[in-house]
Structure formats: structure tokens, C-alpha cells
Design a protein around this motif. Structure first.
Motif, PDB file in Angstrom:
ATOM      1  N   LEU A  31       0.814  -1.210   0.000  1.00  7.35           N
ATOM      2  CA  LEU A  31       0.000   0.000   0.000  1.00  7.35           C
ATOM      3  C   LEU A  31       0.848   1.260   0.000  1.00  7.35           C
ATOM      4  N   ASN A  32       2.044   1.180   0.580  1.00 11.22           N
ATOM      5  CA  ASN A  32       2.905   2.361   0.688  1.00 11.22           C
ATOM      6  C   ASN A  32       4.105   2.288  -0.245  1.00 11.22           C
ATOM      7  N   TYR A  33       4.018   1.423  -1.235  1.00 11.51           N
ATOM      8  CA  TYR A  33       5.124   1.193  -2.161  1.00 11.51           C
ATOM      9  C   TYR A  33       5.627   2.499  -2.780  1.00 11.51           C
ATOM     10  N   SER A  34       4.726   3.353  -3.185  1.00  6.57           N
ATOM     11  CA  SER A  34       5.100   4.562  -3.916  1.00  6.57           C
ATOM     12  C   SER A  34       5.543   5.707  -3.018  1.00  6.57           C
ATOM     13  N   LYS A  35       5.494   5.498  -1.714  1.00  8.53           N
ATOM     14  CA  LYS A  35       5.843   6.586  -0.795  1.00  8.53           C
ATOM     15  C   LYS A  35       7.298   6.563  -0.357  1.00  8.53           C
ATOM     16  N   HIS A  36       8.046   5.564  -0.809  1.00  9.25           N
ATOM     17  CA  HIS A  36       9.446   5.438  -0.406  1.00  9.25           C
ATOM     18  C   HIS A  36      10.338   5.302  -1.633  1.00  9.25           C
ATOM     19  N   PRO A  37      11.564   5.821  -1.575  1.00  7.16           N
ATOM     20  CA  PRO A  37      12.510   5.544  -2.661  1.00  7.16           C
ATOM     21  C   PRO A  37      12.695   4.045  -2.804  1.00  7.16           C
ATOM     22  N   PRO A  38      12.728   3.524  -4.034  1.00  5.73           N
ATOM     23  CA  PRO A  38      12.813   2.069  -4.230  1.00  5.73           C
ATOM     24  C   PRO A  38      13.985   1.413  -3.506  1.00  5.73           C
TER      25      PRO A  38
ATOM     26  N   LEU B 214      13.093   0.983   0.235  1.00  4.18           N
ATOM     27  CA  LEU B 214      12.074  -0.045   0.456  1.00  4.18           C
ATOM     28  C   LEU B 214      12.631  -1.433   0.170  1.00  4.18           C
ATOM     29  N   PHE B 215      13.489  -1.549  -0.820  1.00  8.42           N
ATOM     30  CA  PHE B 215      14.080  -2.850  -1.138  1.00  8.42           C
ATOM     31  C   PHE B 215      14.769  -3.453   0.085  1.00  8.42           C
ATOM     32  N   ASP B 216      15.577  -2.666   0.781  1.00  7.74           N
ATOM     33  CA  ASP B 216      16.309  -3.186   1.944  1.00  7.74           C
ATOM     34  C   ASP B 216      15.361  -3.677   3.026  1.00  7.74           C
ATOM     35  N   GLU B 217      14.258  -2.953   3.231  1.00  7.13           N
ATOM     36  CA  GLU B 217      13.318  -3.344   4.278  1.00  7.13           C
ATOM     37  C   GLU B 217      12.558  -4.619   3.911  1.00  7.13           C
ATOM     38  N   VAL B 218      12.093  -4.702   2.670  1.00 12.24           N
ATOM     39  CA  VAL B 218      11.355  -5.896   2.235  1.00 12.24           C
ATOM     40  C   VAL B 218      12.272  -7.115   2.280  1.00 12.24           C
ATOM     41  N   ARG B 219      13.492  -6.947   1.826  1.00 14.25           N
ATOM     42  CA  ARG B 219      14.452  -8.061   1.858  1.00 14.25           C
ATOM     43  C   ARG B 219      14.715  -8.513   3.294  1.00 14.25           C
TER      44      ARG B 219
ATOM     45  N   TRP C 148       4.852 -13.280  -1.817  1.00 13.01           N
ATOM     46  CA  TRP C 148       4.428 -11.897  -2.071  1.00 13.01           C
ATOM     47  C   TRP C 148       5.588 -10.924  -1.836  1.00 13.01           C
ATOM     48  N   LEU C 149       6.398 -11.175  -0.823  1.00 16.22           N
ATOM     49  CA  LEU C 149       7.568 -10.324  -0.588  1.00 16.22           C
ATOM     50  C   LEU C 149       8.557 -10.432  -1.746  1.00 16.22           C
ATOM     51  N   SER C 150       8.704 -11.634  -2.293  1.00 12.23           N
ATOM     52  CA  SER C 150       9.571 -11.819  -3.453  1.00 12.23           C
ATOM     53  C   SER C 150       9.034 -11.054  -4.662  1.00 12.23           C
ATOM     54  N   ALA C 151       7.721 -11.031  -4.805  1.00 12.93           N
ATOM     55  CA  ALA C 151       7.115 -10.257  -5.890  1.00 12.93           C
ATOM     56  C   ALA C 151       7.439  -8.773  -5.743  1.00 12.93           C
ATOM     57  N   LEU C 152       7.359  -8.283  -4.511  1.00 16.21           N
ATOM     58  CA  LEU C 152       7.718  -6.883  -4.264  1.00 16.21           C
ATOM     59  C   LEU C 152       9.180  -6.624  -4.591  1.00 16.21           C
TER      60      LEU C 152
ATOM     61  N   CYS D  92      13.357  -4.271  -7.940  1.00 15.77           N
ATOM     62  CA  CYS D  92      14.531  -4.422  -8.807  1.00 15.77           C
ATOM     63  C   CYS D  92      14.280  -3.791 -10.169  1.00 15.77           C
ATOM     64  N   PHE D  93      13.099  -4.021 -10.694  1.00 16.75           N
ATOM     65  CA  PHE D  93      12.760  -3.456 -12.005  1.00 16.75           C
ATOM     66  C   PHE D  93      12.809  -1.936 -11.956  1.00 16.75           C
ATOM     67  N   HIS D  94      12.277  -1.366 -10.886  1.00 15.54           N
ATOM     68  CA  HIS D  94      12.281   0.091 -10.769  1.00 15.54           C
ATOM     69  C   HIS D  94      13.668   0.645 -10.443  1.00 15.54           C
ATOM     70  N   LEU D  95      14.598  -0.230 -10.058  1.00 17.63           N
ATOM     71  CA  LEU D  95      15.989   0.165  -9.860  1.00 17.63           C
ATOM     72  C   LEU D  95      16.854  -0.208 -11.057  1.00 17.63           C
ATOM     73  N   ASP D  96      16.218  -0.653 -12.129  1.00 19.17           N
ATOM     74  CA  ASP D  96      16.884  -1.005 -13.389  1.00 19.17           C
ATOM     75  C   ASP D  96      17.770  -2.243 -13.265  1.00 19.17           C
ATOM     76  N   ASP D  97      17.405  -3.147 -12.373  1.00 22.52           N
ATOM     77  CA  ASP D  97      18.097  -4.432 -12.236  1.00 22.52           C
ATOM     78  C   ASP D  97      17.169  -5.509 -12.793  1.00 22.52           C
ATOM     79  N   ARG D  98      17.201  -5.689 -14.098  1.00 21.04           N
ATOM     80  CA  ARG D  98      16.257  -6.612 -14.733  1.00 21.04           C
ATOM     81  C   ARG D  98      16.569  -8.072 -14.437  1.00 21.04           C
ATOM     82  N   PRO D  99      17.841  -8.510 -14.424  1.00 22.92           N
ATOM     83  CA  PRO D  99      18.102  -9.904 -14.025  1.00 22.92           C
ATOM     84  C   PRO D  99      17.630 -10.200 -12.606  1.00 22.92           C
ATOM     85  N   GLY D 100      17.861  -9.258 -11.678  1.00 25.74           N
ATOM     86  CA  GLY D 100      17.367  -9.449 -10.322  1.00 25.74           C
ATOM     87  C   GLY D 100      15.859  -9.529 -10.282  1.00 25.74           C
ATOM     88  N   ALA D 101      15.209  -8.688 -11.079  1.00 26.35           N
ATOM     89  CA  ALA D 101      13.747  -8.720 -11.136  1.00 26.35           C
ATOM     90  C   ALA D 101      13.254 -10.078 -11.605  1.00 26.35           C
TER      91      ALA D 101
END
Length: 321
Positions: free
Chosen positions: A41-48, A51-56, A83-87, A92-101
Motif C-alpha cells: 500500500l505504501n510502495y510509492s511513498k518510499h525511494p525504491p 524499500l528494497f532493503d526493508e522488504v528483503r 508476495w515479498l519476493s514479488a515486491l 529491482c525493475f524500478h531500480l533497473d536491475d532486470r536480471p534481479g527482477a
């Protein structure tokens, strides 16, 4: 709460719950579901990158208890790990890491199947289609979209897979008639008025964005501009969705109104700090810069310079800017 301190507090709550029940518990499952909901729900409120570090971190905490949990608890925890892996894949995609995505989204799809969570399988497949489209691998993009549609629940999830995943592939392959059919079907679903918030959700603003981009690909510039304006109007100002729609509108205007297109893009750069610009928006800006290359209007020259000096979201040492 979505402040810098509130975000890690979610992970810390999961850590405390694990200390109380290392092998998992119904309370831990509920907390994991709440964590996924908060991040989505708050995905767009944080720099990617933040948020990546927290979800991981939260995913790692949960993974420690999956093996030791009772089968039912373990299954529920694995579903939330999915679901966390999906996030993580989307981040990763929004950080331009396509293989990671691709790696994270493939895991998410696998967990969706093994835990009987069709919505997760469908969403992860749609995201994999998006990643394939970004590398212009249209056959795989269409294949992932089709697989996602096989698993997508009826209604909004189907509209999401149609507009987000299948439509871009059909437009890129110049299957205009099929693309029009997909637009008609997904528009009909969206007309029901049902929307779902958050990263895993779908709303009219996002749907209109995908339709506008498809029209751009099909070289229907006027229609693209009209639909992009609808997306801009439907998206909360200065959110990533608003940025994306604004830049798609600028792309649609670039040929006939280059000064207006450049001014619109400069407005985005004035409002949005570089760490909050997703890779997708950066790619749209770069594309716009190429379209305006050689334009004599002052805003176009200013945009070229602004893009040349735009800081990257991740420093060379891998830390967030």
C-alpha cells in the motif's frame, strides 16, 4: 505510518514475533500478511532502494522459520515470502536491475503455484511479462501474459493482466486488431468502478497509462495524448503514476508540440527528487530527450542539460543516493 522510522518498525515487529515463536505461529502469519499489505500500500511513498532493503530484511526473517513451522503455518508463511519476493522483483525493475527482477519474480510465481495462491501466480507472471517487454522480448512477454491470464481471478485481476501485460506485447507486435479487443475488454471490466489500491492493485489511472502507451506504440499519437491526460487527471499529483502519465503525455506531444513536451518534463524534474524517479520514468525521459534532440526551443535545450546531469538513484558503490 510511512516515515523513515516507521518503515523499519514493521521489520522489527516481525523480528520480535519470531523471537517469541521461532517456529512460527498464527500470530506470525497475521503479522507477515500485515507487513506485505503495508509495503504494497505504501510502495510509492518510499525511494525504491530504501524499500528494497526493508522488504528483503523481512523476507529473510520469515524464511528462517518456514522450515521449522508446522505444515499449515509453513504454507502460509511461504505464501507471504512469495508476495515479498514479488515486491522485491518489482523494486529491482524500478531500480533497473532486470536480471534481479526476473529472479525474484520467478520465485514469486513458483511460490504462488506451490501455495495455491492464483493471484500471486497471475501478478508475478504479469510482472515477468513487463520485464520481458523492457528487453523487447515480445514472445516471452506475451507468453508470460498468457500464463498469468490462465491463473488470474475474474474481474480486476483479469483487467490488470490484459492492460499491464498482454496489451504492450500486442501493440509492439503490431497486432492492432487484437490490441483493440484487449482494450475493449479491459475497459469494460474497469467500467465496473472496482479498483484495488497498492502495488498489487490496479486502478483507472494505471489502466489508462497502459492504454496510452499502447496507442503510442501503435502510432496513434492523438489518442495516446487524450488517454494520457485521463491518466494524469486520475492519478494523485507527484506520485509515480502521475509522473509516468505526465511523461507519456509529453512523449505524445513531442512531435507536434516539442516546447510543450519539454516544459512538461522539466516540471516533473522540478518536483520529483532523483532518488524517487523510477527507472521506468528515467527511460521515458531518455526517450523524450532523443525525440527532442535537435529541437531549437529553449525548454528542449534545458531538458537535455538536466538529463545529462541527472544523478543516478544508486551510487557506483551500490549504496542509495
Amino acid at each position: 505510518m510511512t516515515t523513515a522510522s516507521g518503515l523499519p518498525a514493521i521489520r522489527e515487529s516481525v523480528q520480535w514475533a519470531l523471537m517469541d515463536a521461532p517456529g512460527g505461529s498464527p500470530a506470525l502469519v497475521e503479522l507477515a500478511e500485515s507487513a506485505v499489505e503495508h509495503y504494497a500500500l505504501n510502495y510509492s511513498k518510499h525511494p525504491p532502494a530504501v524499500l528494497f532493503d526493508e522488504v528483503r530484511g523481512t523476507r529473510n526473517l520469515l524464511s528462517n522459520s518456514v522450515a521449522a513451522a508446522e505444515p499449515e503455518i509453513g504454507q502460509s508463511l511461504r505464501r507471504q515470502v512469495g508476495w515479498l519476493s514479488a515486491l522485491l522483483g518489482n523494486l529491482c525493475f524500478h531500480l533497473d536491475d532486470r536480471p534481479g527482477a526476473r529472479a525474484h519474480l520467478t520465485l514469486a510465481s513458483t511460490f504462488g503455484q506451490s501455495t495455491q495462491e492464483p493471484a500471486l501466480t497471475a501478478w508475478a507472471s504479469g510482472a515477468l511479462s513487463m520485464v520481458a517487454a523492457a528487453r523487447q522480448d515480445w514472445d516471452h512477454a506475451r507468453g508470460h501474459a498468457g500464463y498469468g491470464l490462465q491463473h488470474a481471478p475474474a474481474g480486476l485481476r483479469r483487467a490488470q493482466l490484459l492492460g499491464w501485460a498482454l496489451l504492450p506485447a500486442l501493440a509492439a507486435l503490431d497486432r492492432a486488431s487484437e490490441a483493440d479487443d484487449v482494450i475493449a475488454e479491459s475497459d469494460s471490466i474497469m467500467a465496473s468502478g472496482v479498483e484495488m489500491p497498492g502495488r498489487f492493485g490496479y486502478d483507472l489511472a494505471e489502466h489508462r497509462l497502459h492504454v496510452a502507451e499502447a496507442y503510442l506504440t501503435l502510432e496513434r499519437g492523438d489518442r495516446a495524448a487524450d488517454v494520457a491526460r485521463q491518466s494524469v487527471a486520475a492519478a494523485p499529483e507527484q506520485t509515480p503514476g502521475w509522473v509516468a502519465a505526465t511523461l507519456v503525455l509529453a512523449l505524445a506531444e513531442a512531435r507536434d508540440a516539442p516546447e510543450q513536451a519539454a516544459t512538461r518534463a522539466l516540471g516533473v524534474l522540478d518536483l520529483i527528487p532523483p532518488p524517487r524517479l523510477r527507472a521506468t520514468s528515467r527511460h521515458r525521459l531518455a526517450r523524450l530527450g532523443r525525440l527532442l534532440d535537435g529541437a531549437t526551443a529553449t525548454p528542449a535545450a534545458e531538458l537535455t542539460e538536466r538529463l545529462r546531469t541527472l544523478p543516478e538513484p544508486i551510487r557506483p558503490d551500490g549504496t542509495a543516493a
